[in-house]
Design a protein around this motif. Sequence first.
Motif, PDB file in Angstrom:
ATOM      1  N   TYR A 112     -34.484  56.462  45.240  1.00  0.00           N
ATOM      2  CA  TYR A 112     -34.029  56.264  46.625  1.00  0.00           C
ATOM      3  C   TYR A 112     -35.249  56.074  47.529  1.00  0.00           C
ATOM      4  O   TYR A 112     -36.398  56.256  47.098  1.00  0.00           O
ATOM      5  CB  TYR A 112     -33.177  57.439  47.096  1.00  0.00           C
ATOM      6  N   CYS A 113     -34.977  55.717  48.769  1.00  0.00           N
ATOM      7  CA  CYS A 113     -36.045  55.424  49.738  1.00  0.00           C
ATOM      8  C   CYS A 113     -36.145  56.556  50.760  1.00  0.00           C
ATOM      9  O   CYS A 113     -35.133  56.975  51.332  1.00  0.00           O
ATOM     10  CB  CYS A 113     -35.757  54.102  50.440  1.00  0.00           C
ATOM     11  N   VAL A 114     -37.359  57.035  50.971  1.00  0.00           N
ATOM     12  CA  VAL A 114     -37.606  58.111  51.931  1.00  0.00           C
ATOM     13  C   VAL A 114     -38.418  57.562  53.106  1.00  0.00           C
ATOM     14  O   VAL A 114     -39.456  56.919  52.905  1.00  0.00           O
ATOM     15  CB  VAL A 114     -38.380  59.277  51.282  1.00  0.00           C
ATOM     16  N   ARG A 115     -37.927  57.832  54.303  1.00  0.00           N
ATOM     17  CA  ARG A 115     -38.659  57.463  55.522  1.00  0.00           C
ATOM     18  C   ARG A 115     -39.228  58.738  56.145  1.00  0.00           C
ATOM     19  O   ARG A 115     -38.500  59.717  56.321  1.00  0.00           O
ATOM     20  CB  ARG A 115     -37.727  56.774  56.520  1.00  0.00           C
ATOM     21  N   SER A 116     -40.522  58.738  56.431  1.00  0.00           N
ATOM     22  CA  SER A 116     -41.154  59.934  57.008  1.00  0.00           C
ATOM     23  C   SER A 116     -42.270  59.523  57.957  1.00  0.00           C
ATOM     24  O   SER A 116     -42.614  58.339  58.071  1.00  0.00           O
ATOM     25  CB  SER A 116     -41.723  60.816  55.893  1.00  0.00           C
ATOM     26  N   THR A 117     -42.839  60.527  58.608  1.00  0.00           N
ATOM     27  CA  THR A 117     -43.983  60.278  59.505  1.00  0.00           C
ATOM     28  C   THR A 117     -45.292  60.732  58.846  1.00  0.00           C
ATOM     29  O   THR A 117     -46.267  61.025  59.530  1.00  0.00           O
ATOM     30  CB  THR A 117     -43.799  61.046  60.835  1.00  0.00           C
ATOM     31  N   VAL A 118     -45.302  60.780  57.514  1.00  0.00           N
ATOM     32  CA  VAL A 118     -46.476  61.283  56.787  1.00  0.00           C
ATOM     33  C   VAL A 118     -47.511  60.164  56.606  1.00  0.00           C
ATOM     34  O   VAL A 118     -47.159  59.048  56.202  1.00  0.00           O
ATOM     35  CB  VAL A 118     -46.068  61.850  55.412  1.00  0.00           C
ATOM     36  N   HIS A 119     -48.748  60.471  56.895  1.00  0.00           N
ATOM     37  CA  HIS A 119     -49.829  59.489  56.775  1.00  0.00           C
ATOM     38  C   HIS A 119     -51.052  60.136  56.116  1.00  0.00           C
ATOM     39  O   HIS A 119     -51.179  61.363  56.077  1.00  0.00           O
ATOM     40  CB  HIS A 119     -50.224  58.944  58.155  1.00  0.00           C
ATOM     41  N   TYR A 139     -42.664  54.449  54.446  1.00  0.00           N
ATOM     42  CA  TYR A 139     -41.524  54.362  53.530  1.00  0.00           C
ATOM     43  C   TYR A 139     -42.023  54.515  52.092  1.00  0.00           C
ATOM     44  O   TYR A 139     -43.044  53.942  51.715  1.00  0.00           O
ATOM     45  CB  TYR A 139     -40.808  53.014  53.691  1.00  0.00           C
ATOM     46  N   ALA A 140     -41.283  55.272  51.297  1.00  0.00           N
ATOM     47  CA  ALA A 140     -41.673  55.497  49.897  1.00  0.00           C
ATOM     48  C   ALA A 140     -40.442  55.403  48.998  1.00  0.00           C
ATOM     49  O   ALA A 140     -39.413  56.043  49.262  1.00  0.00           O
ATOM     50  CB  ALA A 140     -42.327  56.863  49.743  1.00  0.00           C
ATOM     51  N   LEU A 153     -40.080  48.843  49.653  1.00  0.00           N
ATOM     52  CA  LEU A 153     -41.467  48.494  49.346  1.00  0.00           C
ATOM     53  C   LEU A 153     -42.050  47.518  50.363  1.00  0.00           C
ATOM     54  O   LEU A 153     -43.272  47.441  50.523  1.00  0.00           O
ATOM     55  CB  LEU A 153     -41.558  47.905  47.937  1.00  0.00           C
ATOM     56  N   ASN A 154     -41.183  46.791  51.053  1.00  0.00           N
ATOM     57  CA  ASN A 154     -41.626  45.834  52.079  1.00  0.00           C
ATOM     58  C   ASN A 154     -40.829  46.044  53.359  1.00  0.00           C
ATOM     59  O   ASN A 154     -40.048  45.166  53.779  1.00  0.00           O
ATOM     60  CB  ASN A 154     -41.448  44.395  51.573  1.00  0.00           C
ATOM     61  N   PRO A 155     -40.982  47.200  53.996  1.00  0.00           N
ATOM     62  CA  PRO A 155     -40.132  47.528  55.151  1.00  0.00           C
ATOM     63  C   PRO A 155     -40.331  46.606  56.346  1.00  0.00           C
ATOM     64  O   PRO A 155     -39.439  46.480  57.187  1.00  0.00           O
ATOM     65  CB  PRO A 155     -40.534  48.966  55.484  1.00  0.00           C
ATOM     66  N   GLU A 156     -41.515  45.946  56.410  1.00  0.00           N
ATOM     67  CA  GLU A 156     -41.763  45.064  57.555  1.00  0.00           C
ATOM     68  C   GLU A 156     -40.789  43.885  57.591  1.00  0.00           C
ATOM     69  O   GLU A 156     -40.600  43.247  58.636  1.00  0.00           O
ATOM     70  CB  GLU A 156     -43.206  44.559  57.540  1.00  0.00           C
ATOM     71  N   LYS A 157     -40.143  43.598  56.454  1.00  0.00           N
ATOM     72  CA  LYS A 157     -39.172  42.492  56.402  1.00  0.00           C
ATOM     73  C   LYS A 157     -37.809  42.889  56.946  1.00  0.00           C
ATOM     74  O   LYS A 157     -36.955  42.029  57.179  1.00  0.00           O
ATOM     75  CB  LYS A 157     -39.018  42.014  54.951  1.00  0.00           C
ATOM     76  N   SER A 158     -37.609  44.207  57.105  1.00  0.00           N
ATOM     77  CA  SER A 158     -36.311  44.686  57.574  1.00  0.00           C
ATOM     78  C   SER A 158     -36.350  44.927  59.078  1.00  0.00           C
ATOM     79  O   SER A 158     -37.329  45.466  59.604  1.00  0.00           O
ATOM     80  CB  SER A 158     -35.934  45.996  56.874  1.00  0.00           C
ATOM     81  N   PRO A 159     -35.296  44.524  59.806  1.00  0.00           N
ATOM     82  CA  PRO A 159     -35.263  44.782  61.253  1.00  0.00           C
ATOM     83  C   PRO A 159     -35.138  46.288  61.530  1.00  0.00           C
ATOM     84  O   PRO A 159     -34.549  47.035  60.750  1.00  0.00           O
ATOM     85  CB  PRO A 159     -34.000  44.027  61.708  1.00  0.00           C
ATOM     86  N   VAL A 190     -33.085  56.852  53.565  1.00  0.00           N
ATOM     87  CA  VAL A 190     -32.512  55.675  54.237  1.00  0.00           C
ATOM     88  C   VAL A 190     -31.891  54.748  53.202  1.00  0.00           C
ATOM     89  O   VAL A 190     -32.323  54.697  52.047  1.00  0.00           O
ATOM     90  CB  VAL A 190     -33.586  54.924  55.056  1.00  0.00           C
ATOM     91  N   ASN A 191     -30.883  54.027  53.637  1.00  0.00           N
ATOM     92  CA  ASN A 191     -30.123  53.166  52.725  1.00  0.00           C
ATOM     93  C   ASN A 191     -30.811  51.811  52.579  1.00  0.00           C
ATOM     94  O   ASN A 191     -30.316  50.785  53.054  1.00  0.00           O
ATOM     95  CB  ASN A 191     -28.687  53.012  53.252  1.00  0.00           C
ATOM     96  N   PHE A 192     -31.984  51.831  51.936  1.00  0.00           N
ATOM     97  CA  PHE A 192     -32.741  50.605  51.691  1.00  0.00           C
ATOM     98  C   PHE A 192     -32.710  50.297  50.197  1.00  0.00           C
ATOM     99  O   PHE A 192     -32.689  51.207  49.362  1.00  0.00           O
ATOM    100  CB  PHE A 192     -34.206  50.778  52.111  1.00  0.00           C
ATOM    101  N   THR A 193     -32.736  49.012  49.883  1.00  0.00           N
ATOM    102  CA  THR A 193     -32.928  48.620  48.489  1.00  0.00           C
ATOM    103  C   THR A 193     -34.396  48.831  48.133  1.00  0.00           C
ATOM    104  O   THR A 193     -35.234  49.082  49.008  1.00  0.00           O
ATOM    105  CB  THR A 193     -32.571  47.145  48.274  1.00  0.00           C
ATOM    106  N   LYS A 194     -34.715  48.707  46.842  1.00  0.00           N
ATOM    107  CA  LYS A 194     -36.100  48.887  46.415  1.00  0.00           C
ATOM    108  C   LYS A 194     -37.011  47.879  47.101  1.00  0.00           C
ATOM    109  O   LYS A 194     -38.095  48.229  47.588  1.00  0.00           O
ATOM    110  CB  LYS A 194     -36.200  48.740  44.891  1.00  0.00           C
ATOM    111  N   ASP A 195     -36.588  46.628  47.197  1.00  0.00           N
ATOM    112  CA  ASP A 195     -37.408  45.591  47.820  1.00  0.00           C
ATOM    113  C   ASP A 195     -37.605  45.883  49.303  1.00  0.00           C
ATOM    114  O   ASP A 195     -38.702  45.715  49.841  1.00  0.00           O
ATOM    115  CB  ASP A 195     -36.760  44.222  47.614  1.00  0.00           C
TER     116      ASP A 195
END
Length: 643
Positions: free
Chosen positions: A553-560, A536-537, A521-527, A513-518
């Motif tokens: 880069y930022c990886v979005r997954s369903t891994v827990h 997110y990692a 690391l803090n995805p709850e701040k993004s809509p 996903v096209n996220f910055t590092k911040d």
Amino acid sequence: ASISGDTGVIHVVEREEDLNWVLDDGPHPPYVVLLDGSLFNRRVMQQLKGTSRVSGLAVAIAKPSPPQGFSPGLKCPNDGFGVYSKDYGPQFAHCNKTVWNPVGSGLSYEDFDFPIFLLEDANETQVIKQCYQDHNVPRDGSGPEYPLCAMQLFSHMHAVTSTVTCMRRSSLQSTFSINPEVVCDPLLDYNVWSTLQPINSSGKVDPEKEVIIVATRIDSHSFFWNIAPGAESAVSSFVTHLAAAEALHKASDVNLLRRNIMFTFFQGETFDYIGSSRMVYDMEKDKFPLRLDNIHSFVELNQVALRNDSVLWMHTDPVSRMNESVDVQVRNLLDILGSSSLGANVTLQEAGFSQPLPPSSFQRFLRARHIPGVVLTDHRTAFQNRYYQSMYDTPENIRMQYPEGLSPEETLEYVTDTAKSLAEVATVVARALYRLAGGANTTSAIQADPKTVSRMLYGFLIKMNNSWFQSIIKPDLKGILGDVPQHYVAVSSPVNTTYLVQYVLANLTGTVVNFTKDECLNPEKSPNSETEMYDYAWVQGSLDPNSTSRVPYCVRSTVHLSKALSPAFELRQWGSTEYSTWTESRWKEIRARIFLVASRELEIITLVVGIVILVFSLLATYFINAKADVLFSIPRDPGAVAY
């Protein structure tokens, strides 16, 4: 081992006849035995255990692996903690029907009152042998002359007796002491899980939603601490599982499937099903997003690398299949798996209705309720794996071979026959899961990638610190990439294997996903980040071809991750027979040293001379002190004359 270490004269045992010197003939007991790896078996160990003339043992690893096989595990692994008991399929309990691990010696479950070390480095072994040859070799049947080469082994364990005793002592210390001295810790780690379709990891799945569980274990074990390569017993299955997950995620209509699929990787299964028993416990107590009611069916990948004639065996539970509705669902599952193998180089066959399940995580779920399920293995009855739970369950055991002269990077990318074989299994499993989940399209496009399987086998079996693993983990985790992979569950968590399975799964099934590092690391701040659905990692990324820096880069997954700690420790039932109660003792150091020792007579003479010198020194000091005014009187000044 004693708190000050265990010392003995070294004797090399390369043939069974050499034991006579240690057990009867040698005049200088106790001995530390340097044992050839081919003799490390139950018969020899029982002889050494039954004498007071042995103070320690150093085992030189056998190369090549013993052709007759070697397994220090039980003939009936995890006996008593699976589904079969006097109340459920008593005819199958305690491996009455099938002895799964016939070469199992049970050595790992024996109590030895002397320390046992493994020597993996041939140079270290040679140094000890050279010291033995220089000083300890018997001459003409008589004992060697002093000085003799001796060895001291330090491995004092703080825990005593049993889990019940050591946990009680640790608990008392923690309760009443400001600086508690904990003597043992429960084995614990984390299970890794993800879903094909995202679910709310902090909520509860709709009771009507059906989920298919795909499972494997990711831990192994051997007689020696933290030596657990587990090539066939663990790695072959979880690598196949990861490849199947990647193949499924590439299907175009996965989000339209009627049923969800959960990919589950259990930790601690070697030690009486720690991971699976905890997940079942959490499901029953509503501490997990899924309930047992949500489980439609269960597919488990067990040992799958050593197939004969490309046959994979499908094991089911004959007891639960006595229920007609369960049997119908199991039949459907078997039919889908069988038809999914058509055209592939894998043949799936049913092991037989009267055959019980092999040791498997599925047994813990069956203890809770009758769930339709199948366990896939490369063996119909006894294990094909002759090195189950041993240090010899290495890449060579699953026939991994590379051409000579390859660089590490070329070896990482080289597609072995083993990788091709496991990729075929992953393809069959992925296609079957797609159809089981309600997929209606053709499955020919669902294909596992042999190159991905090759990379995983290299990383999990040969060298963790490789360029691919470096690129897919977080920057602060690069320290976990040791050279030699081991898959022991341990007590500090998560262990390297857990982290790497987590990030490999995220890499293979997630999206960039096209996220910055911040933002990452803090995805709850993004809509629209949906943090309750996704993880997110921020990962290191590959090296930039034109520089020495990486492109993260930022990886979005369903891994827990979910806790893999036996419920026995949550419930404080340390003597439980329902749940695993394995603990690991604490220690301060594990080390060894060799040195020369003098004869007992010389030691006594040295001691007596030392005492005589000490007494003489004390007497001399006393008399000198008593006559100090005479011996050390200050002479008169000749200039001071009295008239």
